[in-house]
Scaffold this motif. Structure first.
Motif, PDB file in Angstrom:
ATOM      1  N   ALA A  87       3.878   8.701   3.541  1.00  0.00           N
ATOM      2  CA  ALA A  87       3.733   7.257   3.265  1.00  0.00           C
ATOM      3  C   ALA A  87       3.704   6.466   4.573  1.00  0.00           C
ATOM      4  O   ALA A  87       2.893   5.542   4.734  1.00  0.00           O
ATOM      5  CB  ALA A  87       4.876   6.778   2.374  1.00  0.00           C
ATOM      6  N   ILE A 313       6.289   0.138   2.360  1.00  0.00           N
ATOM      7  CA  ILE A 313       6.199   1.154   1.296  1.00  0.00           C
ATOM      8  C   ILE A 313       6.193   0.484  -0.081  1.00  0.00           C
ATOM      9  O   ILE A 313       5.496   0.933  -0.995  1.00  0.00           O
ATOM     10  CB  ILE A 313       7.319   2.208   1.466  1.00  0.00           C
ATOM     11  CG1 ILE A 313       6.983   3.073   2.698  1.00  0.00           C
ATOM     12  CG2 ILE A 313       7.462   3.083   0.221  1.00  0.00           C
ATOM     13  CD1 ILE A 313       8.069   4.024   3.145  1.00  0.00           C
ATOM     14  N   LEU A 316       2.701  -0.272  -0.707  1.00  0.00           N
ATOM     15  CA  LEU A 316       1.902   0.900  -1.096  1.00  0.00           C
ATOM     16  C   LEU A 316       2.086   1.201  -2.584  1.00  0.00           C
ATOM     17  O   LEU A 316       1.107   1.486  -3.290  1.00  0.00           O
ATOM     18  CB  LEU A 316       2.331   2.144  -0.289  1.00  0.00           C
ATOM     19  CG  LEU A 316       2.090   2.175   1.221  1.00  0.00           C
ATOM     20  CD1 LEU A 316       2.343   3.571   1.773  1.00  0.00           C
ATOM     21  CD2 LEU A 316       0.681   1.728   1.580  1.00  0.00           C
TER      22      LEU A 316
END
Ligand code: G3H
Length: 365
Positions: A87, A313, A316
């Protein structure tokens, strides 16, 4: 909770052909781009202030509580430690490494480019960023510093390079005549910018002059055309912090997409309120719905104030859960950020070595 994005508006809010025919001025008549053409199709008539207002103001309002709850819930999703390095690498690959200060110098841009190419000199497996983002006058410096790493040159050798994005159109305020804005864009494109980050005229938008905003985006898109036919990609900055309401963000997103934006971008990073997870979720819903309606894919770029790996993150996860994992690629999603890369490098280092490095592990920007 499902957020109503107004995707059904295509049939729910068609422009009246009769009214459109009476309109004295049509934006589409003065702009021949694909953006104008697809707006004509969607509005079922010429693009005017009236037809755009009817369409955009007919889009259902945003359920703010639902939007914020959904964003908060996506923000609490945990990812496995084994996936974390992947990630973090993906975050790096999606960064537009940015410097947009009045005090920027060629030396600062060269340092930025060196960092973009080799973010972690101690780890050859560390990926490079997607792009560097600078003011237009520094585009030649960035291109020269990138050398063979510049995206068009790298592509010719079958490898992925780094693009050069230039902010333009009287960034960050957007307060200038259209002629000045277009000259700004033309300069950056002629200097070799691969991407143009334009700002919308928030004053015109908030006054309801949607046709003017639409026309400017269409004109800037035209100015992104190169003689060789390879266009600079257009990111349209909404400056969400000045649009005040989620409803306005949704309308501005639709307006930009209709006018032909390749990306919609949240912010300049120059006002108090910049990218947030709820506002990015809202914009992702618009591009998801546009894709469902037309098959066209438009990118999203949250920018301003994204500084930690933890936050990146969350973005994402939100992208994957809203537009789909397919959007987690540099041609469909970017982070506009000046200091996020430093935190990501520290977190990568922690995973690699088991401990945090000192502050001198990353460069001071
Ligand atoms: O477009 C990018 C922003 O200007 C960067 O903002 P930031 O310095 O808060 O990361």
């Amino acid at each position: 909770m499902t957020i109503d994005t107004g995707a059904g508006s295509r049939t729910a809010h068609p422009a009246s052909s009769a009214e459109a025919a009476r309109a004295p001025h049509t934006t589409a008549q003065s702009a021949s781009s694909a953006g104008a053409a697809r707006a004509l199709d969607l509005l079922d008539g010429p693009v005017t202030d009236t037809t755009l207002r009817r369409y955009l103001e007919g889009i259902p309002g945003v359920d703010a509580v639902g939007l914020e709850q959904r964003a908060a819930s996506l923000g609490t999703r945990s990812i496995k430690t084994s996936s974390k390095k992947l990630a973090l690498d993906r975050v790096i690959e999606l960064i537009d490494l940015t410097t947009l200060e009045g005090s920027d110098t060629p030396g600062k841009v060269r340092s930025l480019v060196a960092k973009a190419i080799t973010p972690d000199p101690s780890d050859p497996s560390c990926p490079q960023v997607a792009a560097v983002c600078v003011y237009g006058d520094l585009v030649p410096v960035a291109i020269e510093a990138l050398g063979a790493h510049h995206a068009p040159r790298a592509k010719a050798h079958g490898v992925t390079g780094i693009s050069v994005a230039a902010v333009a159109t009287a960034f960050p305020s957007g307060r200038a005549s259209l002629a000045v804005k277009l000259a700004d864009v033309a300069d950056a494109v002629a200097a070799g910018a691969d991407e143009i980050d334009m700002v919308i005229d928030r004053g015109a938008f908030l006054a309801g002059r949607y046709g003017e905003v639409f026309e400017q985006i269409v004109a800037v898109k035209e100015a992104c055309r190169r003689k060789d036919g390879d266009d600079a990609h257009l990111k349209v900055i909404l400056e969400v912090g000045e649009l005040v309401t989620y409803d306005n963000v949704r309308r501005a997103s639709w307006l930009a997409v209709l006018a032909g934006a390749d990306f919609i971008k949240t912010s300049t990073g120059k006002v108090t309120s910049n990218a947030t997870l709820p506002v990015t979720l809202l914009m992702l819903e618009v591009v998801r719905d546009w894709h469902r309606m037309t098959g066209e894919k438009v990118g999203v770029k949250p920018a301003g104030g994204i500084r930690t790996s933890k936050d990146a993150i969350k973005y994402l996860v939100t992208v994957a859960e809203t537009a789909g994992e397919e959007w987690l690629q540099p041609h469909l999603f970017r982070f506009g950020a000046s200091s996020l890369l430093n935190d990501v490098l520290l977190q990568r280092q922690k995973i690699r070595t088991g401990h945090y490095s000192g502050a001198d592990y990353v460069t001071i920007d």
